[in-house]
Design an enzyme around this catalytic site. Structure first.
Site, PDB file in Angstrom:
ATOM      1  N   ASP A 215       0.849  -1.189   0.000  1.00 49.08           N
ATOM      2  CA  ASP A 215       0.000   0.000   0.000  1.00 49.08           C
ATOM      3  C   ASP A 215       0.891   1.249   0.000  1.00 49.08           C
ATOM      4  OD1 ASP A 215      -3.220   0.515   0.973  1.00 49.08           O
ATOM      5  OD2 ASP A 215      -1.820   2.197   1.058  1.00 49.08           O
TER       6      ASP A 215
ATOM      7  N   ASN B  37     -12.970  -3.296   2.276  1.00 46.03           N
ATOM      8  CA  ASN B  37     -14.022  -2.291   2.404  1.00 46.03           C
ATOM      9  C   ASN B  37     -14.937  -2.372   1.187  1.00 46.03           C
ATOM     10  OD1 ASN B  37     -12.927  -1.175   4.835  1.00 46.03           O
ATOM     11  ND2 ASN B  37     -11.357  -0.152   3.598  1.00 46.03           N
TER      12      ASN B  37
ATOM     13  N   GLY C 244     -15.543   3.094   3.460  1.00 48.97           N
ATOM     14  CA  GLY C 244     -14.225   3.660   3.196  1.00 48.97           C
ATOM     15  C   GLY C 244     -13.545   3.136   1.953  1.00 48.97           C
ATOM     16  N   GLN C 245     -14.291   2.422   1.090  1.00 47.39           N
ATOM     17  CA  GLN C 245     -13.660   1.952  -0.154  1.00 47.39           C
ATOM     18  C   GLN C 245     -13.379   3.153  -1.054  1.00 47.39           C
ATOM     19  OE1 GLN C 245     -15.870  -0.906  -2.550  1.00 47.39           O
ATOM     20  NE2 GLN C 245     -14.055  -1.367  -3.798  1.00 47.39           N
ATOM     21  N   SER C 246     -12.114   3.312  -1.428  1.00 46.26           N
ATOM     22  CA  SER C 246     -11.722   4.454  -2.264  1.00 46.26           C
ATOM     23  C   SER C 246     -11.226   4.033  -3.642  1.00 46.26           C
ATOM     24  CB  SER C 246     -10.641   5.270  -1.554  1.00 46.26           C
ATOM     25  OG  SER C 246      -9.498   4.479  -1.313  1.00 46.26           O
TER      26      SER C 246
ATOM     27  N   HIS D   9      -9.936  -5.438  -3.372  1.00 47.03           N
ATOM     28  CA  HIS D   9      -8.622  -5.607  -2.764  1.00 47.03           C
ATOM     29  C   HIS D   9      -8.779  -6.032  -1.318  1.00 47.03           C
ATOM     30  CE1 HIS D   9      -9.857  -1.376  -2.604  1.00 47.03           C
ATOM     31  NE2 HIS D   9      -9.261  -1.295  -1.431  1.00 47.03           N
ATOM     32  N   LEU D  10      -7.934  -6.956  -0.919  1.00 51.75           N
ATOM     33  CA  LEU D  10      -7.878  -7.402   0.477  1.00 51.75           C
ATOM     34  C   LEU D  10      -6.662  -6.753   1.104  1.00 51.75           C
ATOM     35  CD1 LEU D  10      -8.624 -11.216  -0.061  1.00 51.75           C
ATOM     36  CD2 LEU D  10     -10.247  -9.367   0.348  1.00 51.75           C
ATOM     37  N   HIS D  11      -6.896  -5.937   2.128  1.00 50.01           N
ATOM     38  CA  HIS D  11      -5.783  -5.353   2.883  1.00 50.01           C
ATOM     39  C   HIS D  11      -5.208  -6.429   3.806  1.00 50.01           C
ATOM     40  CE1 HIS D  11      -6.898  -0.967   2.251  1.00 50.01           C
ATOM     41  NE2 HIS D  11      -8.071  -1.526   2.021  1.00 50.01           N
TER      42      HIS D  11
HETATM   43  P1  5GP Z   1      -9.710   1.333   0.234  1.00 50.49           P
HETATM   44  O1  5GP Z   1      -9.776   2.698   0.859  1.00 50.49           O
HETATM   45  O2  5GP Z   1     -10.389   1.318  -1.117  1.00 50.49           O
HETATM   46  O3  5GP Z   1     -10.149   0.203   1.112  1.00 50.49           O
HETATM   47  O4  5GP Z   1      -8.167   1.051  -0.017  1.00 50.49           O
HETATM   48  C1  5GP Z   1      -7.470   1.604  -1.074  1.00 50.49           C
HETATM   49  C2  5GP Z   1      -6.025   1.572  -0.690  1.00 50.49           C
HETATM   50  O5  5GP Z   1      -5.259   1.809  -1.859  1.00 50.49           O
HETATM   51  C3  5GP Z   1      -5.631   2.655   0.316  1.00 50.49           C
HETATM   52  O6  5GP Z   1      -5.090   2.043   1.477  1.00 50.49           O
HETATM   53  C4  5GP Z   1      -4.598   3.485  -0.429  1.00 50.49           C
HETATM   54  O7  5GP Z   1      -3.534   3.914   0.395  1.00 50.49           O
HETATM   55  C5  5GP Z   1      -4.133   2.549  -1.520  1.00 50.49           C
HETATM   56  N1  5GP Z   1      -3.685   3.205  -2.742  1.00 50.49           N
HETATM   57  C6  5GP Z   1      -4.288   4.252  -3.378  1.00 50.49           C
HETATM   58  N2  5GP Z   1      -3.620   4.557  -4.496  1.00 50.49           N
HETATM   59  C7  5GP Z   1      -2.551   3.708  -4.556  1.00 50.49           C
HETATM   60  C8  5GP Z   1      -1.493   3.565  -5.488  1.00 50.49           C
HETATM   61  O8  5GP Z   1      -1.379   4.271  -6.504  1.00 50.49           O
HETATM   62  N3  5GP Z   1      -0.572   2.597  -5.243  1.00 50.49           N
HETATM   63  C9  5GP Z   1      -0.662   1.778  -4.125  1.00 50.49           C
HETATM   64  N4  5GP Z   1       0.293   0.857  -3.973  1.00 50.49           N
HETATM   65  N5  5GP Z   1      -1.672   1.899  -3.232  1.00 50.49           N
HETATM   66  C10 5GP Z   1      -2.608   2.849  -3.447  1.00 50.49           C
END
Ligand code: 5GP
Ligand code: ZN
Length: 115
Positions: free
Chosen positions: A32, A88, A94-96, A101-103
């Site tokens: 991440d 998420n 909080g999905q962005s 994706h699995l954190h």
């Molecule tokens: P979400 O908020 O959708 O659950 O998680 C998205 C994750 O993607 C966030 O933790 C964010 O830091 C990560 N992320 C966003 N843009 C990039 C990127 O360009 N490269 C990487 N490696 N991670 C990213």
């Protein structure tokens, strides 16, 4: 199945850089960019799927592969036995990035419930 406007599809396609830690036929894992723990890796299907809600009948192999990749990432980073797997779904959670994706988070104490 890729979305040219999707950030993670572009990482899978190697159009954007990422620190890849695991590369399989169907799954990619990379660090991440904004880590929330000493180990913070994202495990994604190479095909574009918007979220875990898109998984269903017909995705059994992919689901198994995603979970197996999570476990391999945890072992490789020395956090097996003490990590959190989070996904998420939707903006309220909080999905962005709208690519499943699995954190994998580990290397520090975690609290519950998450915020
Ligand atoms: P979400 O908020 O959708 O659950 O998680 C998205 C994750 O993607 C966030 O933790 C964010 O830091 C990560 N992320 C966003 N843009 C990039 C990127 O360009 N490269 C990487 N490696 N991670 C990213
Ligand atoms: Zn995508």
């Amino acid at each position: 199945m890729t979305d040219p406007d999707c950030l993670f599809c572009r990482i899978v396609a190697e159009e954007l850089p990422a620190e890849v830690v695991l590369d399989r036929d169907d799954v990619l894992a990379f660090r991440d960019v904004n880590p929330q723990a000493p180990t913070h890796v994202l495990v994604v299907p190479k095909d574009h799927l918007p979220s875990v809600e898109a998984l269903g009948a017909g995705h059994e192999r992919l689901l198994a592969s995603l979970v197996d990749a999570v476990n391999e990432v945890a072992r490789a980073n020395g956090v097996n036995g003490g990590f959190r797997m989070v996904t998420n779904v939707g903006p309220a959670a909080g999905q962005s990035v709208d690519h499943l994706h699995l954190h994998v988070l580990g290397g520090r104490a975690m609290t519950w419930p998450p915020g």
